[in-house]
Design a protein around this motif. Sequence first.
Motif, PDB file in Angstrom:
ATOM      1  N   ALA A  55       0.821  -1.207   0.000  1.00 30.31           N
ATOM      2  CA  ALA A  55       0.000   0.000   0.000  1.00 30.31           C
ATOM      3  C   ALA A  55       0.858   1.262   0.000  1.00 30.31           C
ATOM      4  N   THR A  56       0.425   2.262  -0.772  1.00 34.04           N
ATOM      5  CA  THR A  56       1.092   3.565  -0.778  1.00 34.04           C
ATOM      6  C   THR A  56       0.143   4.682  -0.348  1.00 34.04           C
ATOM      7  N   ALA A  57      -1.113   4.352  -0.113  1.00 35.69           N
ATOM      8  CA  ALA A  57      -2.100   5.343   0.313  1.00 35.69           C
ATOM      9  C   ALA A  57      -3.233   4.613   1.020  1.00 35.69           C
ATOM     10  N   THR A  58      -4.111   5.373   1.654  1.00 34.81           N
ATOM     11  CA  THR A  58      -5.239   4.786   2.365  1.00 34.81           C
ATOM     12  C   THR A  58      -6.451   5.701   2.262  1.00 34.81           C
ATOM     13  N   LEU A  59      -7.630   5.118   2.346  1.00 35.45           N
ATOM     14  CA  LEU A  59      -8.863   5.867   2.490  1.00 35.45           C
ATOM     15  C   LEU A  59      -9.211   5.966   3.977  1.00 35.45           C
ATOM     16  N   LEU A  60     -10.241   6.703   4.293  1.00 31.11           N
ATOM     17  CA  LEU A  60     -10.779   6.793   5.651  1.00 31.11           C
ATOM     18  C   LEU A  60      -9.689   7.021   6.705  1.00 31.11           C
ATOM     19  N   PRO A  61      -9.019   8.154   6.672  1.00 34.00           N
ATOM     20  CA  PRO A  61      -7.985   8.415   7.683  1.00 34.00           C
ATOM     21  C   PRO A  61      -8.522   8.394   9.101  1.00 34.00           C
ATOM     22  N   ALA A  62      -9.848   8.545   9.260  1.00 33.98           N
ATOM     23  CA  ALA A  62     -10.447   8.495  10.595  1.00 33.98           C
ATOM     24  C   ALA A  62     -10.199   7.154  11.271  1.00 33.98           C
ATOM     25  N   VAL A  63     -10.035   6.080  10.480  1.00 36.68           N
ATOM     26  CA  VAL A  63      -9.770   4.770  11.065  1.00 36.68           C
ATOM     27  C   VAL A  63      -8.407   4.771  11.743  1.00 36.68           C
ATOM     28  N   ILE A  64      -7.403   5.352  11.093  1.00 33.80           N
ATOM     29  CA  ILE A  64      -6.076   5.434  11.692  1.00 33.80           C
ATOM     30  C   ILE A  64      -6.095   6.380  12.892  1.00 33.80           C
ATOM     31  N   ARG A  65      -6.780   7.507  12.740  1.00 33.49           N
ATOM     32  CA  ARG A  65      -6.856   8.461  13.862  1.00 33.49           C
ATOM     33  C   ARG A  65      -7.510   7.808  15.078  1.00 33.49           C
ATOM     34  N   ASP A  66      -8.573   7.044  14.855  1.00 32.80           N
ATOM     35  CA  ASP A  66      -9.253   6.377  15.969  1.00 32.80           C
ATOM     36  C   ASP A  66      -8.340   5.347  16.624  1.00 32.80           C
TER      37      ASP A  66
END
Length: 433
Positions: free
Chosen positions: A54-65
């Motif tokens: 992976a070089t990118a991700t969607l839903l950054p809120a998942v990582i923040r949580d």
Amino acid sequence: MARVVVVGGGYGGLASAARLAKLGHEVTLLEATDTLGGALGTESEAGYTWDAAATATLLPAVIRDLFRKSGRPVERELDLVPLDVIREHRFVDGTSVRLPGGTRGAQLAAFDELGPGLGQAWVDHVASFADDWEVLRRGYFEVPWDRDRLPKQVAARLHSRETLHKRLRRAFRDDRLALVAGHPFVAAGHDLRNVPAWAGLHAYLEQRFDAWTITGGMARLAAALEARLATRGVTVLRLTRALDLVVREGRVAAVGTELGEVAADVVVVAIDPRRLPALAPYVERTMPAIPPVVAHLGLDGDVPDVPHELVLHGDPMLVVRHGGTAPPGGTAWTVHGRGRLAEDLLRALARHRLDVREHVVARVDRSPRQLVDEWGGSPLGVLWQGRATVHQRLGPDTPIPGVYTAGAHATPGAGLPYVGLSAALVAQAVGPA
């Protein structure tokens, strides 16, 4: 306090261990190799470094949580950066479109440049998934779900016979838009005729939440989580391969390893469950999604300028990712290939007027088999084989009391957002100490 053993040190295992340790459990993580991160690792050669997957991700809120629920906020650890252009698609007729994220208006304008009226067709298609997202988010993605007691609206979607292939044929008269909408699934090795229509909400997530990368590469995420495990007192046993689950009196009691048993009240399996004989019978009707052929290229000199991700449609389909680190004057590319690969990837690239053969100073090739062997399973998870796949995979619970699953094989789709959500579901299911 439960004794929790997490099997697998990829993103799903790291996220599960961090969450459960913060909830007060005594956590031990078993990793078969000498490094953590799995597909979040890197490849290096001759001064060049590339993200392994992976070089990118969607839903950054998942990582923040994840970071907020396990300690310090992610902003103190990592620099999450939105992409102006998620990817560029080039078609066999010579036309192209650059797909922006995070805004309906920008996508409408981008597709209108491809052809009159195409922008409206695209945004209408994306908007059709808004209800799917809200229903599945509340009843499937973000809460542990009971296969036998699904909410009515969730069941209607999961049991629908509509495939993504049919929905795209109905939504678009222009095949190019269908190629853009179907690309994330084709790139992950799926046949759109076997992918349920609701899974197409991937396009909705890109438009609404954008795609994000991490300054310094995605391996920084694994390193930050490894540090978080140390802070939370997680015991990490490297070079410790799990052989099977030990079940006594109808409940998991330990994980068997090459070095002996590791006692457990709860086990989180964050690897392909086929690798553990106790779980393998429950997933015998599923198959892993096979990774693409991969070539990491270290280039020097004046090479074509490409966006973060460039998709070259055709057969084979090629994906070029620009990123990684390089010596002064160098450029790092990663090329993925799917389809009829009857020639070298660089020769195939040259046919698309991206001839960099004279600029290659470093190259690392990985076959699908090598990637699966290296990571202990496919980071793309379970292959879609129709609507029944949802019920044939495991996660977050399993038929064995005390055993849960996280990671790519326990999610309804590939990618860091789904893997991160699977870890959150396990933490909810296990609960606090």
